[in-house]
Design a protein around this motif. Structure first.
Motif, mmCIF file in Angstrom:
data_model
loop_
_atom_site.group_PDB
_atom_site.id
_atom_site.type_symbol
_atom_site.label_atom_id
_atom_site.label_comp_id
_atom_site.label_asym_id
_atom_site.label_seq_id
_atom_site.Cartn_x
_atom_site.Cartn_y
_atom_site.Cartn_z
ATOM 1 N N ILE A 1 -2.042 2.891 8.849
ATOM 2 C CA ILE A 1 -2.599 4.239 8.765
ATOM 3 C C ILE A 1 -2.062 5.086 9.916
ATOM 4 O O ILE A 1 -1.669 6.240 9.732
ATOM 5 C CB ILE A 1 -4.144 4.190 8.833
ATOM 6 C CG1 ILE A 1 -4.712 3.381 7.694
ATOM 7 C CG2 ILE A 1 -4.736 5.596 8.844
ATOM 8 C CD1 ILE A 1 -4.580 3.996 6.365
ATOM 9 N N ILE B 1 -11.519 3.595 4.236
ATOM 10 C CA ILE B 1 -10.875 3.184 5.491
ATOM 11 C C ILE B 1 -11.636 3.778 6.675
ATOM 12 O O ILE B 1 -11.826 3.119 7.701
ATOM 13 C CB ILE B 1 -9.395 3.587 5.486
ATOM 14 C CG1 ILE B 1 -8.678 2.857 4.360
ATOM 15 C CG2 ILE B 1 -8.743 3.252 6.806
ATOM 16 C CD1 ILE B 1 -7.295 3.340 4.093
ATOM 17 N N THR C 1 -9.065 0.623 -7.294
ATOM 18 C CA THR C 1 -8.999 0.606 -5.826
ATOM 19 C C THR C 1 -10.132 -0.129 -5.123
ATOM 20 O O THR C 1 -9.898 -1.166 -4.522
ATOM 21 C CB THR C 1 -8.940 2.041 -5.292
ATOM 22 O OG1 THR C 1 -9.956 2.781 -5.938
ATOM 23 C CG2 THR C 1 -7.606 2.667 -5.563
ATOM 24 N N TRP D 1 0.829 -1.208 0.000
ATOM 25 C CA TRP D 1 0.000 0.000 0.000
ATOM 26 C C TRP D 1 0.860 1.254 0.000
ATOM 27 O O TRP D 1 0.648 2.163 -0.797
ATOM 28 C CB TRP D 1 -0.941 -0.060 1.214
ATOM 29 C CG TRP D 1 -1.613 1.215 1.604
ATOM 30 C CD1 TRP D 1 -1.541 1.819 2.820
ATOM 31 C CD2 TRP D 1 -2.471 2.027 0.818
ATOM 32 N NE1 TRP D 1 -2.292 2.940 2.838
ATOM 33 C CE2 TRP D 1 -2.876 3.102 1.620
ATOM 34 C CE3 TRP D 1 -2.919 1.961 -0.501
ATOM 35 C CZ2 TRP D 1 -3.717 4.103 1.167
ATOM 36 C CZ3 TRP D 1 -3.757 2.963 -0.965
ATOM 37 C CH2 TRP D 1 -4.154 4.006 -0.131
ATOM 38 N N VAL E 1 -10.429 6.401 -1.202
ATOM 39 C CA VAL E 1 -9.794 5.319 -0.456
ATOM 40 C C VAL E 1 -9.780 5.638 1.046
ATOM 41 O O VAL E 1 -10.017 4.771 1.892
ATOM 42 C CB VAL E 1 -8.368 5.156 -1.003
ATOM 43 C CG1 VAL E 1 -7.549 4.295 -0.089
ATOM 44 C CG2 VAL E 1 -8.410 4.575 -2.397
ATOM 45 N N TRP F 1 -4.341 -2.813 8.866
ATOM 46 C CA TRP F 1 -4.571 -1.534 8.176
ATOM 47 C C TRP F 1 -4.472 -0.382 9.149
ATOM 48 O O TRP F 1 -3.893 0.665 8.830
ATOM 49 C CB TRP F 1 -5.931 -1.541 7.478
ATOM 50 C CG TRP F 1 -5.793 -2.043 6.075
ATOM 51 C CD1 TRP F 1 -5.945 -3.324 5.659
ATOM 52 C CD2 TRP F 1 -5.417 -1.291 4.933
ATOM 53 N NE1 TRP F 1 -5.690 -3.419 4.326
ATOM 54 C CE2 TRP F 1 -5.366 -2.185 3.846
ATOM 55 C CE3 TRP F 1 -5.111 0.046 4.710
ATOM 56 C CZ2 TRP F 1 -5.022 -1.769 2.556
ATOM 57 C CZ3 TRP F 1 -4.781 0.459 3.423
ATOM 58 C CH2 TRP F 1 -4.737 -0.449 2.374
ATOM 59 N N SER G 1 -14.532 4.898 -8.945
ATOM 60 C CA SER G 1 -14.120 6.042 -8.118
ATOM 61 C C SER G 1 -12.877 6.701 -8.704
ATOM 62 O O SER G 1 -12.074 6.042 -9.328
ATOM 63 C CB SER G 1 -13.864 5.576 -6.697
ATOM 64 O OG SER G 1 -12.800 4.660 -6.676
ATOM 65 N N PHE H 1 -4.360 -1.998 -2.978
ATOM 66 C CA PHE H 1 -5.357 -2.062 -1.932
ATOM 67 C C PHE H 1 -5.622 -3.499 -1.552
ATOM 68 O O PHE H 1 -6.555 -4.101 -2.033
ATOM 69 C CB PHE H 1 -6.619 -1.407 -2.483
ATOM 70 C CG PHE H 1 -7.237 -0.472 -1.536
ATOM 71 C CD1 PHE H 1 -6.546 0.641 -1.119
ATOM 72 C CD2 PHE H 1 -8.504 -0.698 -1.053
ATOM 73 C CE1 PHE H 1 -7.113 1.513 -0.231
ATOM 74 C CE2 PHE H 1 -9.071 0.171 -0.166
ATOM 75 C CZ PHE H 1 -8.384 1.281 0.241
ATOM 76 N N PHE I 1 -7.022 -6.042 0.858
ATOM 77 C CA PHE I 1 -7.832 -6.262 2.056
ATOM 78 C C PHE I 1 -7.964 -7.753 2.340
ATOM 79 O O PHE I 1 -8.869 -8.175 3.038
ATOM 80 C CB PHE I 1 -9.206 -5.602 1.910
ATOM 81 C CG PHE I 1 -9.251 -4.252 2.541
ATOM 82 C CD1 PHE I 1 -9.352 -4.143 3.918
ATOM 83 C CD2 PHE I 1 -9.154 -3.107 1.788
ATOM 84 C CE1 PHE I 1 -9.369 -2.903 4.522
ATOM 85 C CE2 PHE I 1 -9.172 -1.865 2.389
ATOM 86 C CZ PHE I 1 -9.277 -1.769 3.755
#
Lengths: 427, 334
Positions: A341, B111, A187, A49, B107, A337, B334, A55, A57
């Protein structure tokens, strides 16, 4: 920037000391081993990422593959299986699988013999269906036979570190296939496709009882270093041997982490890293500069997944139990994640910092919530409103809430993370 | 004929019920994606919290001694839908609007919606624990057994009262949604904004209002889907979290941003799941009398073992994404 990182890491060190003082050394040492494994996984996601803008997940799926790999390699050999007809039946299932794959391959090449357009689609779908039926016709009786006679296939009795390596290899192989299928998507679509794929992996591992023992779980999985029992046998006290054994595991985990960190930091600082940033920031321009964007993205997806597989294998061999039903998207995908972040995507030290911090927050929020609930409950029963019922189970649920709170706060006030990516101006 | 009735019980009714729930959830996801351009993961928590709103209201009704001819869950549904719509508006104002104002990428919003999912799920578990609840603790779940012996079947057609009402309510809702989107000013504004947000803004559509209406519609439909699911099975804190991926699959298969596509996708995935786990031996059993000894049908002959039911949706999703990357009805991106 350096100063900020140092301050944050010093703060993290103080936090570890506080937890060590409050929760005791055995608890803290276990959590640090897990934090090291999660750091490795977070580095994997940081590659995908932070470097590549991909992306993913489906982290849970790769962790499960790693966990399965170390179980398969290091669990003792099951003589009951090898002495029965099981291997022979599995061999036939493998041949059926190969035949099916060949059939599908043939159908996809059928335009060479003049089958085109709608007919080719029809032939391909038919080939998939026939291949599936052929494989099912062999694997179903084999699975039933193995489950009835030997329980499950068992392991190979190898060294756990070999299992970690195999975890990386297995994750890489699956990531290659997944990447080939899904990386063309944008994405949001990629996020949902990878979640779907990780759920398929979970369903398979959970239900292939003949291979993974499914919900019955496999334990104890051997440690790569000496177990506490070994230290105890040589005369150490119980507490001492616990600390020594976990310390040994921690050293090994940190060594693996350090090697990975060194290698990817070197790669990221070099031309390869520059190219990756260029692709992430503007893949159209990079493609016109002659970079093979699809191949590079596949490469980065595989690299990141290798680290996830190794990290997942480390987690399983540390807890000594492989339990497919314990894997949850919340604990094994979203948690990582949040680490990235909060720590800072695109910065390796940020990923490690975020992983350790969030893992500690995650494990500490449960006892902390219990303390707070006990306190509130004490007051509310004094005031006459009655005590809070089921404090134990309620405080266990609080960490999900805390995780959500941390992610929303971080996005609002520190969207680039605590240790953001350092944008260098070269040349 | 017995086999045919069995097929209807196992595939048609089960698939229709599941399809209705998926469709209602997927419409909300697709509208949010069309207007706000991000994959709203917290939709599952809108569904679960909506079901819990309805459950609390139904419990209150039972405590007040109000007895209704149809299951109380359906009687309180309109009130719960209003509560859910307000909740959805609050979530948007508290979490997504500030990020949108900052000009965050889709994005980041995705999240953020995962953060909201975790928070709402944590709160629900805090208040309701990890156990499961049933709407039918104080009232009974009526099961209709329609005798089909006049057709020559030995088995009755079985459908429960909630399932029957559920299908009727879904049809009415879909019709209402259709008229809202095609006849009302706001509905037309929503479709315009889903097609081209900039063009909609310059042609004088109040985009802030459209965003609010989107959340109201999405929240109300999510509450409806969640309550129906809870009425059909049981209510638990991870009720909708477990099926959010099939719902996303339905929205994507239909094409993100396409309301009709979402309904089609939901029904498609609902029927595909129940067809895939259907035991074909039940229908093909008469063949055993004709077939030679070595080719007798096995006791279970389903396309996919029951444990893998949920993976059917993912497989469909992956295949559709490969063949038509933006869904059957050509969705937005998007």
């Amino acid at each position: 920037m350096i100063r900020r990182s140092l301050t944050l890491f010093a703060g993290l060190f103080v936090l570890i000391l506080v937890i060590g003082w409050a929760m005791g050394l055995p608890f803290t040492s276990s959590r640090l081993v897990e934090a090291a494994a999660y750091s490795l996984i977070a580095l994997g996601l940081n590659i995908q990422w932070g470097y590549g803008g991909l992306f993913n997940f489906g982290i849970m799926g790769f962790l499960m593959l790693g966990g399965f790999a170390v179980t398969f390699i290091s669990y003792p050999v099951n003589p009951q299986f090898w002495g029965s007809d099981g291997p022979w039946m599995l061999g036939r299932a493998l041949i059926a699988f190969a035949a099916g794959a060949l059939l599908v391959y043939g159908a996809r090449q059928s335009d060479r013999v003049g089958i085109r357009g709608g007919w080719k689609t029809f032939v391909t779908v038919l080939a998939w269906f026939v291949a599936y039926c052929v494989y099912r016709s062999q694997i179903d009786p084999a699975a039933a036979y193995i489950e009835a006679n030997a329980g499950f296939v068992g392991g190979l009795g190898g060294h756990p570190v070999l299992g970690w390596l195999f975890g990386g290899v297995l994750a890489a192989a699956v990531a290659f296939v997944v990447g080939k299928i899904a990386l063309g998507l944008r994405t949001d679509y990629l996020a949902i496709a990878t979640i779907g794929i990780s759920e398929i992996i979970r369903a398979l591992i959970k239900n292939m009882d003949w291979l993974t023992r499914g919900t019955l779980t496999v334990s104890p999985i051997p440690w790569p270093t000496n177990l506490p029992q070994a230290y105890q046998a040589s005369g150490s006290s119980q507490f001492e041997s616990l600390i020594l054994a976990r310390g040994g595991f921690l050293l090994l985990a940190i060594a693996v982490l350090a090697v990975a960190l060194f290698l990817i930091s070197r790669a990221y600082a070099g031309p390869w890293g520059r190219m990756m940033r260029a692709i992430r920031d503007n893949h159209i321009a990079s493609a016109s500069m002659g970079k093979n964007v699809t191949a590079r993205q596949l490469e980065i997806f595989v690299f990141g997944s290798v680290l996830m597989g190794i990290g997942g294998a480390m987690l399983v061999s540390f807890t000594q139990i492989f339990d497919p039903s314990s894997y949850q998207p919340i604990n094994h995908t979203f948690l990582i994640w949040v680490m990235i972040i909060v720590g800072g995507a695109g910065n390796n030290w940020g990923a490690v910092f975020g992983a350790v911090l969030i893992w500690l927050v995650w494990v500490v929020s449960e006892p902390l919530a219990k303390v707070i609930f006990d306190f509130v409950s004490y007051w509310s029963s004094n005031v006459g409103w009655g005590a809070i019922p089921e404090i134990e189970s309620r405080s266990a649920q609080m960490r999900v809430f805390v995780l959500g709170l941390v992610i929303t706060i971080a996005l609002r006030w520190a969207p680039k993370g605590l240790i953001p990516e350092a944008v260098r101006r070269e040349g | 004929m017995t086999e045919f009735i069995f097929f209807i019980n196992q595939v048609v009714i089960a698939g229709a019920v599941l399809g209705c729930i998926y469709a209602l959830g997927a419409v909300g996801i697709t509208l949010v994606f069309g207007i706000l351009r991000f994959a709203h993961f917290a939709h599952s928590e809108l569904m679960t919290s909506g079901a819990f709103f309805a459950f609390l209201l139904a419990s209150a009704f039972a405590a007040w001694g109000i007895v209704t001819p149809i299951p109380t869950g359906f009687v309180v549904l309109p009130i719960a839908m209003v509560a859910s719509a307000i909740f959805a508006l609050g979530v948007d104002k508290g979490f997504y609007a500030p990020l949108r104002k900052r000009g965050a990428k889709p994005v980041i919003l995705l999240i953020a919606s995962i953060g909201v999912t975790l928070m709402v799920q944590g709160l629900i578990r805090l208040f309701f624990g990890a156990g499961s609840y049933s709407f039918f603790e104080t009232e009974t779940k009526d099961v209709f057994r329609i005798d089909t012996s006049f057709l020559g079947s030995t088995r009755p057609l079985v459908i429960t009262e909630p399932q029957l009402i559920m299908i009727v309510v879904t049809v009415i809702t879909v019709l209402a949604l259709h008229f809202f989107l095609t006849r009302s000013r706001l509905g037309k504004g929503m479709r315009a904004m889903a097609d081209n947000a900039d063009l909609a803004q310059v042609s004088g559509i109040n985009t802030a209002l459209v965003v609010r209406v989107t959340w109201v519609v999405a929240g109300a439909l999510a509450c409806m889907a969640g309550t129906m699911l809870a009425l059909d099975v049981t209510l638990k804190p991870d009720l909708a979290f477990n099926i959010i991926i099939p719902i996303f699959a339905a929205a994507i298969v239909g094409g993100l941003g396409q309301a009709y596509g979402a309904i089609a996708g939901g029904l498609l995935i609902g029927f595909a799941e129940s067809l895939a786990v259907f035991n074909w031996t039940m229908v093909l059993r008469p063949l055993n009398a004709v077939l030679p000894e070595w080719a007798q049908l096995p006791a279970t002959l389903s396309l996919v073992p029951t444990e893998y039911k949920l993976t059917v949706a993912f497989v469909i999703l992956v295949v559709v994404l490969l063949v038509r990357p933006t869904g059957i009805f050509k969705g937005a991106s998007s």
